[in-house]
Design a protein around this motif. Structure first.
Motif, PDB file in Angstrom:
ATOM      1  N   LEU A 292      58.506  35.514  -6.680  1.00 15.25           N
ATOM      2  CA  LEU A 292      57.485  35.415  -5.638  1.00 15.25           C
ATOM      3  C   LEU A 292      56.129  35.055  -6.233  1.00 15.25           C
ATOM      4  O   LEU A 292      55.387  34.238  -5.677  1.00 15.25           O
ATOM      5  N   ILE A 293      55.806  35.676  -7.385  1.00 19.45           N
ATOM      6  CA  ILE A 293      54.531  35.359  -8.026  1.00 19.45           C
ATOM      7  C   ILE A 293      54.513  33.901  -8.492  1.00 19.45           C
ATOM      8  O   ILE A 293      53.539  33.162  -8.271  1.00 19.45           O
ATOM      9  N   VAL A 294      55.635  33.491  -9.124  1.00 12.17           N
ATOM     10  CA  VAL A 294      55.699  32.110  -9.618  1.00 12.17           C
ATOM     11  C   VAL A 294      55.660  31.119  -8.459  1.00 12.17           C
ATOM     12  O   VAL A 294      54.952  30.104  -8.507  1.00 12.17           O
ATOM     13  N   ILE A 295      56.424  31.431  -7.380  1.00  9.92           N
ATOM     14  CA  ILE A 295      56.444  30.535  -6.222  1.00  9.92           C
ATOM     15  C   ILE A 295      55.056  30.441  -5.591  1.00  9.92           C
ATOM     16  O   ILE A 295      54.594  29.356  -5.229  1.00  9.92           O
ATOM     17  N   SER A 296      54.373  31.586  -5.483  1.00 10.91           N
ATOM     18  CA  SER A 296      53.018  31.565  -4.910  1.00 10.91           C
ATOM     19  C   SER A 296      52.083  30.711  -5.764  1.00 10.91           C
ATOM     20  O   SER A 296      51.299  29.908  -5.239  1.00 10.91           O
ATOM     21  N   ALA A 297      52.187  30.888  -7.094  1.00 12.82           N
ATOM     22  CA  ALA A 297      51.326  30.095  -7.974  1.00 12.82           C
ATOM     23  C   ALA A 297      51.654  28.605  -7.866  1.00 12.82           C
ATOM     24  O   ALA A 297      50.754  27.758  -7.804  1.00 12.82           O
ATOM     25  N   LEU A 298      52.964  28.295  -7.815  1.00  9.52           N
ATOM     26  CA  LEU A 298      53.360  26.887  -7.715  1.00  9.52           C
ATOM     27  C   LEU A 298      52.966  26.282  -6.371  1.00  9.52           C
ATOM     28  O   LEU A 298      52.630  25.098  -6.290  1.00  9.52           O
ATOM     29  N   ILE A 299      53.019  27.112  -5.312  1.00 11.27           N
ATOM     30  CA  ILE A 299      52.583  26.602  -4.004  1.00 11.27           C
ATOM     31  C   ILE A 299      51.082  26.302  -4.020  1.00 11.27           C
ATOM     32  O   ILE A 299      50.623  25.298  -3.462  1.00 11.27           O
ATOM     33  N   LEU A 300      50.313  27.176  -4.700  1.00  8.46           N
ATOM     34  CA  LEU A 300      48.881  26.900  -4.824  1.00  8.46           C
ATOM     35  C   LEU A 300      48.644  25.611  -5.616  1.00  8.46           C
ATOM     36  O   LEU A 300      47.787  24.788  -5.255  1.00  8.46           O
ATOM     37  N   VAL A 301      49.432  25.442  -6.697  1.00 13.12           N
ATOM     38  CA  VAL A 301      49.309  24.206  -7.473  1.00 13.12           C
ATOM     39  C   VAL A 301      49.717  23.007  -6.620  1.00 13.12           C
ATOM     40  O   VAL A 301      49.081  21.944  -6.648  1.00 13.12           O
ATOM     41  N   SER A 302      50.817  23.187  -5.834  1.00 18.86           N
ATOM     42  CA  SER A 302      51.254  22.106  -4.949  1.00 18.86           C
ATOM     43  C   SER A 302      50.186  21.769  -3.919  1.00 18.86           C
ATOM     44  O   SER A 302      49.956  20.604  -3.596  1.00 18.86           O
ATOM     45  N   THR A 303      49.529  22.829  -3.402  1.00 21.26           N
ATOM     46  CA  THR A 303      48.442  22.600  -2.435  1.00 21.26           C
ATOM     47  C   THR A 303      47.308  21.804  -3.068  1.00 21.26           C
ATOM     48  O   THR A 303      46.767  20.873  -2.462  1.00 21.26           O
ATOM     49  N   LEU A 304      46.974  22.164  -4.324  1.00 26.18           N
ATOM     50  CA  LEU A 304      45.908  21.443  -5.015  1.00 26.18           C
ATOM     51  C   LEU A 304      46.305  19.980  -5.254  1.00 26.18           C
ATOM     52  O   LEU A 304      45.516  19.057  -5.018  1.00 26.18           O
TER      53      LEU A 304
END
Length: 595
Positions: A292-304
């Motif tokens: 969940l932490i990794v997915i959240s971080a990757l989603i933030l990166v994807s958003t950026l």
């Protein structure tokens, strides 16, 4: 520019974000399911090996305790002394001491023994332990005693207890086991022997079976009796799975728990471990939290990334749209400079060429219009040559000066300077503030002579602003309006103030009089007339209408046209106190007004 959901920026952003997030979630879900299956398989294999290893430990313990118990049951001397009948107290005492010494030698041969208790069928008890023994008088009614009597000579594991089974003084935990004592000559039972040892080896072997914090471990006898650790409760036999008869190892997961059992190599005992799923899934929970932490971080990166990509495509288009809006309001000076994809670059280049072409056409039209106006102006000037007027006024001044009429001479000279200032527009429509103030000085000199000393003029102009460029004929309409409508009708001394005031983002050139002022309705009409497209033609007289209103309105519109909406005239007036008009100008840069 207000953006909505249908903008290309938002559409591209949502598209990229949805694609990258979907791929990320699908890969994470597949990885989680595969890892879960592999983890359950590994836990099952580990549990099977663990329980087999623990079974080996219990086998070693069993053999050690069995050998210890046989050291007394096979001691012929002790059996003879216990079974011997004597009437002499001295002989009985010697026999009792001999038996105690035999038990003591066994006791001190091991460090884990807590107590050894030999109980004959005739009621005689021989004890050896760490403390003085106080025997429980009701031991014959206890279950452990009946189990040892019914054991037929085999060693019986009684289990772990919080204190001694027979010694009321010993309150430390013990592991108890024992067996019957037989008369080796007559092959009949003559008593029992109870061993109490340190339970730690058994507890360590049981703890070795635990897979998690809430695991429960048991030793189960062939008749269904459980030997548990001191911390685990007795299991619910109805919830336990049926043990296989033909297999020695069982691994079964159902009812929210993992049951692992292995049959010991001695006497049909089973060692069993019961672990709830919440303990088995600890690593899965940690992995899920990590995912969940990794997915959240990757989603933030994807958003950026989605934002950057969509911005790269939409930003040039936004610049082009902003410049098109500037063209709509008549600003053809701006050029769009972007470096983007080939199609967008071609579009921007075409737009720039179109704007330059439109600007060239507009300049041609302006030049044509200016030429026509200049022709008209020259035609008018040819009718009356202004130099003839200047020379005539100068000649009148010198004639008056020769006759000694200095006041009238100054009046004519000031009038000549005013005509010369107002008629010279060749160099443009802006002058320095000092030139504008010099022209105002000539005008005020004429007014002072006309008012016969009833006017006091106060000027306070900061020298910093004397060289700035202002539109020509900016101050005179305001002063003329103040004199005509504010100071001339006064029956008292009139005061006219001209001064500057700097605010945070603009400069105010203020003209203030102490006339009768205006009421609220008159002030509202005057302020309203400044913002209409055409002059007030209502024919009203006074400060709020007529030619004075038209003059202020034209000046206000001129300033706003040159500098922007935030500049122009600001008027304040109070009945009986006077009127203040502020000419709001932009802060000059480099000594000139921006135009």
């Amino acid at each position: 520019m207000k953006l909505g959901f249908h903008s290309i920026h938002h559409r591209l952003f949502l598209l990229f974000l949805f694609c990258m997030s979907s791929i990320l979630l699908i890969v994470s879900l597949l990885y989680y399911n595969r890892t879960t299956d592999q983890l359950h398989e590994k836990i099952g294999d580990l549990s099977q090996k663990n329980v087999a290893q623990s079974a080996g430990l219990f086998t070693l313990l069993y053999k050690g305790y069995d050998a210890l118990s046989k050291s007394l049951s096979n001691n012929f001397e002790m059996i003879r002394l216990i079974n011997e009948k004597t009437d002499g107290p001295a002989v009985a005492y010697i026999n009792e001491q001999t038996v105690t010494n035999i038990i003591g030698s066994i006791f001190y041969s091991r460090d884990d023994l807590v107590g050894i208790h030999v109980i004959t069928d005739r009621g005689k008890i021989y004890n050896y332990g760490n403390y003085m023994n106080v025997v429980d008088p009701n031991y014959r009614q206890e279950d452990w005693y009946r189990q040892l009597q019914a054991s037929s000579g085999k060693m019986v594991w009684l289990g772990v207890y919080p204190h001694s089974l027979i010694d009321q003084v010993e309150d430390s935990p013990v592991f108890a086991f024992g067996r019957q004592l037989y008369d080796l000559n007559e092959h009949k039972p003559i008593g029992i022997v109870l061993y109490e040892t340190d339970p730690q080896p058994v507890l360590d072997a049981l703890e070795n079976l635990k897979l998690g914090e809430h695991s429960q471990v048991y030793l189960m006898s062939p008749d269904g009796r459980f030997v548990t650790s001191a911390t685990d409760p007795q299991p619910d036999a109805a919830r336990l799975p049926k043990l296989p008869a033909s297999e020695h190892v069982m691994v079964q997961q159902e009812r929210g728990q993992l049951v692992v059992a292995s049959k010991l190599s001695f006497s049909g005992w089973w060692v069993m471990s019961i672990t709830p799923d919440k303990d088995l899934n600890v690593e899965l929970v940690e992995m899920k939290r990590y995912l969940l932490i990794v997915i959240s971080a990757l989603i933030l990166v994807s958003t950026l990334i989605a934002s950057i990509v969509s911005q790269t495509i939409s930003s040039p288009l936004k610049k082009l749209i902003r410049e098109m809006r500037q063209v709509e309001v008549g600003n053809f000076r701006g050029m769009v400079k972007v470096s983007s994809y080939q199609e967008i670059n071609i579009l921007v280049a075409s737009f720039n060429r179109m704007v330059r072409r439109i600007e060239e056409l507009i300049e041609r039209v302006k030049l044509s219009s200016v030429s026509e106006k200049n022709a008209e102006l020259h035609a008018l000037q040819s009718q009356v040559n202004p130099h003839f007027l200047y020379n005539t006024l100068d000649m009148i001044y010198w004639m008056l000066d020769e006759e000694g009429n200095e006041q009238l001479g100054e009046l004519v000279l000031s009038l000549s300077s005013m005509f010369r200032y107002s008629s010279q527009w060749e160099d443009g429509a802006d002058v320095s503030l000092s030139e504008e103030l010099e022209q105002i000085g000539h005008y005020l000199k004429i007014i002072s002579i006309r008012l016969e000393g009833r006017l006091v003029i106060v000027t306070d102009i900061d020298e910093r602003w004397l060289n700035i460029r202002v539109p020509k004929m900016t101050v005179q309409p305001v002063i003329e309006n103040a004199v005509k409508h504010g100071l001339e009708p006064l029956s008292r001394q009139g005061i006219l103030k001209v001064y500057t005031r700097q605010e945070s983002d603009h400069l105010e050139l203020i003209v203030e009089d102490n006339g009768d002022g205006m009421n609220r309705e008159q002030l509202a009409r005057l302020q309203k007339s400044l913002n209409v497209d055409s002059p007030d033609s209502s024919g009203s007289s006074g400060r709020e209408g007529g030619k004075s209103g038209i003059g202020l309105q034209n000046l206000h519109r001129r300033l706003r046209f040159m500098f922007g909406e935030g500049y122009g005239l600001q008027i304040q007036s109070f009945p009986g106190e006077g009127t203040q008009v502020a000419i709001v100008l932009p802060i000059p840069v480099g000594g000139e007004m921006p135009g």
